[in-house]
Design a protein around this motif. Structure first.
Motif, PDB file in Angstrom:
ATOM      1  N   HIS A   1      33.287 -41.373   3.929  1.00 35.00           N
ATOM      2  CA  HIS A   1      34.646 -41.003   4.331  1.00 35.00           C
ATOM      3  C   HIS A   1      35.638 -42.141   4.097  1.00 35.00           C
ATOM      4  O   HIS A   1      36.750 -41.907   3.596  1.00 35.00           O
ATOM      5  CB  HIS A   1      34.654 -40.622   5.815  1.00 35.00           C
ATOM      6  CG  HIS A   1      36.003 -40.213   6.326  1.00 35.00           C
ATOM      7  ND1 HIS A   1      36.529 -38.960   6.108  1.00 35.00           N
ATOM      8  CD2 HIS A   1      36.947 -40.900   7.040  1.00 35.00           C
ATOM      9  CE1 HIS A   1      37.728 -38.887   6.661  1.00 35.00           C
ATOM     10  NE2 HIS A   1      38.004 -40.055   7.231  1.00 35.00           N
TER      11      HIS A   1
ATOM     12  N   LYS B   1      27.983 -41.093   6.529  1.00 35.23           N
ATOM     13  CA  LYS B   1      29.215 -40.306   6.590  1.00 35.23           C
ATOM     14  C   LYS B   1      30.432 -41.213   6.730  1.00 35.23           C
ATOM     15  O   LYS B   1      31.478 -40.967   6.126  1.00 35.23           O
ATOM     16  CB  LYS B   1      29.151 -39.325   7.754  1.00 35.23           C
ATOM     17  CG  LYS B   1      28.096 -38.241   7.592  1.00 35.23           C
ATOM     18  CD  LYS B   1      28.054 -37.333   8.797  1.00 35.23           C
ATOM     19  CE  LYS B   1      26.976 -36.260   8.635  1.00 35.23           C
ATOM     20  NZ  LYS B   1      26.902 -35.371   9.822  1.00 35.23           N
TER      21      LYS B   1
ATOM     22  N   SER C   1      24.869 -40.725  10.497  1.00 30.25           N
ATOM     23  CA  SER C   1      26.314 -40.897  10.708  1.00 30.25           C
ATOM     24  C   SER C   1      26.896 -42.082   9.943  1.00 30.25           C
ATOM     25  O   SER C   1      28.047 -42.033   9.495  1.00 30.25           O
ATOM     26  CB  SER C   1      26.617 -41.050  12.201  1.00 30.25           C
ATOM     27  OG  SER C   1      25.934 -42.162  12.745  1.00 30.25           O
TER      28      SER C   1
ATOM     29  N   ARG D   1      35.400 -41.505  -0.489  1.00 28.87           N
ATOM     30  CA  ARG D   1      36.496 -40.518  -0.462  1.00 28.87           C
ATOM     31  C   ARG D   1      37.841 -41.181  -0.749  1.00 28.87           C
ATOM     32  O   ARG D   1      38.649 -40.657  -1.535  1.00 28.87           O
ATOM     33  CB  ARG D   1      36.520 -39.833   0.900  1.00 28.87           C
ATOM     34  CG  ARG D   1      37.661 -38.863   1.114  1.00 28.87           C
ATOM     35  CD  ARG D   1      37.478 -38.138   2.434  1.00 28.87           C
ATOM     36  NE  ARG D   1      38.648 -37.350   2.801  1.00 28.87           N
ATOM     37  CZ  ARG D   1      39.647 -37.796   3.554  1.00 28.87           C
ATOM     38  NH1 ARG D   1      39.609 -39.047   4.013  1.00 28.87           N
ATOM     39  NH2 ARG D   1      40.672 -37.024   3.856  1.00 28.87           N
TER      40      ARG D   1
END
Length: 357
Positions: A293, A289, A286, A297
């Motif tokens: 993110h 991620k 996690s 991103r």
């Protein structure tokens, strides 16, 4: 000169010895012969001359592309030029992240190597040592095995262990931040169009670094929030199944456990260690991620948003300062433009003569 040629023509026309050859005598006739000979030689050489001129034009155009085209003097043209340069930089930066250029794979190295290694090095052995487990459990406010939720001793041990995950989570975010900063620096250097404008390079890099700092703060908040979520809610089902796991394989009833024996504390340490291992695996998946993110991103989506807002507020003079150039470079561009114009004019004239014939 005109009078001399007139007398020459009159002499050959009236002279008994040369009158019959007057049309083939004199400097005018010689000039015509030489002109025809020169014309024939030039006609033979025209293809090679044209090839030489075309090659020179290609070289000058290539140099002009390298030097860059002249910049408009009005604010609109300058702003358009800056935005075009930013798009060229952003394209290269995204290619690094998407795999078109090297460098972005280092982010996966953070998640595949650095984070798992950091998680394995956490001092859980010391935290779950028999002495520390005995101390924490003995100091806990009561021991109530009838509760579905973990009792106070378990909770304190787990919460203390989960705090160790903050370090690797923040370190992963910092490592991704450093990779992104390096990719920004590398992308600016690889954007050939930006090489002309050192001031723009500096301002663009500073703005990108500022945006990346904001992304890093968001990434850290999210990663720490994931750790805190694990500490706030302990998975009850894990502990509900522990007695069955202990009694598994035994057909006899388990005697009442003495809560103060060494075996009891070892079993608590083992249970907590198993739970921490499960949480560690969850965070190993996690935390990347969260970093992708909040950092990767957002870097792809809005790295230049801050810079665009800053540039949009600048006046014409400030835009001109961003597009300052080396005077020698500007002079070189002017000279190349003049030579290019001359070569193109010569090529057009040769083509016109060739087609006329």
């Amino acid at each position: 000169m005109i009078a001399a040629r007139h007398k020459e023509r009159e002499y050959f026309a009236t002279s008994p010895e040369y009158s019959h050859l007057s049309s083939k005598m004199g400097s005018e006739y010689l000039a015509k012969l030489l002109s025809k000979h020169l014309e024939s030689v030039i006609r033979v050489k025209i293809p090679s001359i044209t090839s030489l001129i075309n090659k020179a034009i290609e070289e000058l155009e290539s140099e002009m592309d390298h030097l860059g085209r002249p910049i408009g003097v009005d604010a609109g043209a300058q702003l358009y030029t800056i935005l075009e340069l930013c798009r060229a930089f952003e394209k290269i930066f995204k290619e690094h992240l998407d795999g078109g250029r090297p460098g972005g794979d280092r982010i996966y190295g953070v998640f595949d190597n650095q984070l798992p290694t950091a998680l394995k090095k956490l001092p859980f052995d010391r935290h779950l040592s028999l002495q520390n487990v005995r101390k924490v459990v003995s100091e806990a406010d009561g021991y109530q095995p009838h509760l579905i939720a973990p009792e106070q001793g378990y909770r304190r041990l787990i919460e203390g262990a989960l705090n160790y995950f903050r370090g690797p989570a923040e370190a992963s975010v910092d490592a991704v931040h450093l990779v992104l900063k390096e990719l920004v620096r590398k992308s600016i250097g690889e954007t050939q169009e930006l090489n002309r404008f050192p001031t723009l390079q500096s301002d663009l890099a500073a703005s990108c670094y500022q945006s990346l700092e904001r992304f890093r703060e968001d990434g850290k908040k999210t990663a720490i929030r994931l750790v805190d979520m694990e500490a706030s809610y302990l998975t009850v089902e894990f502990f509900r199944n522990l007695p069955q796991e202990v009694e598994k394989g035994s057909n006899t009833a388990v005697p009442t456990v003495d809560r103060y024996t060494e075996g009891h504390f070892r079993r608590i340490a083992s249970n907590v260690s198993s739970y921490i291992g499960m949480v560690s695996e969850t965070l190993r998946l996690s935390v990347p991620k969260a970093a992708v993110h909040c950092q990767v991103r957002e870097a792809k989506r809005s790295l230049l948003s801050l810079f665009y807002s800053q540039v949009g507020r600048k006046e014409a003079k400030q835009l001109a300062l961003l597009l300052d150039e080396d005077p020698a470079l500007m002079e070189r561009r002017v000279q190349c433009a003049k030579r290019l114009e001359l070569y193109k004019s010569a090529r057009d004239e040769i083509d016109a003569v060739s087609w006329a014939r």
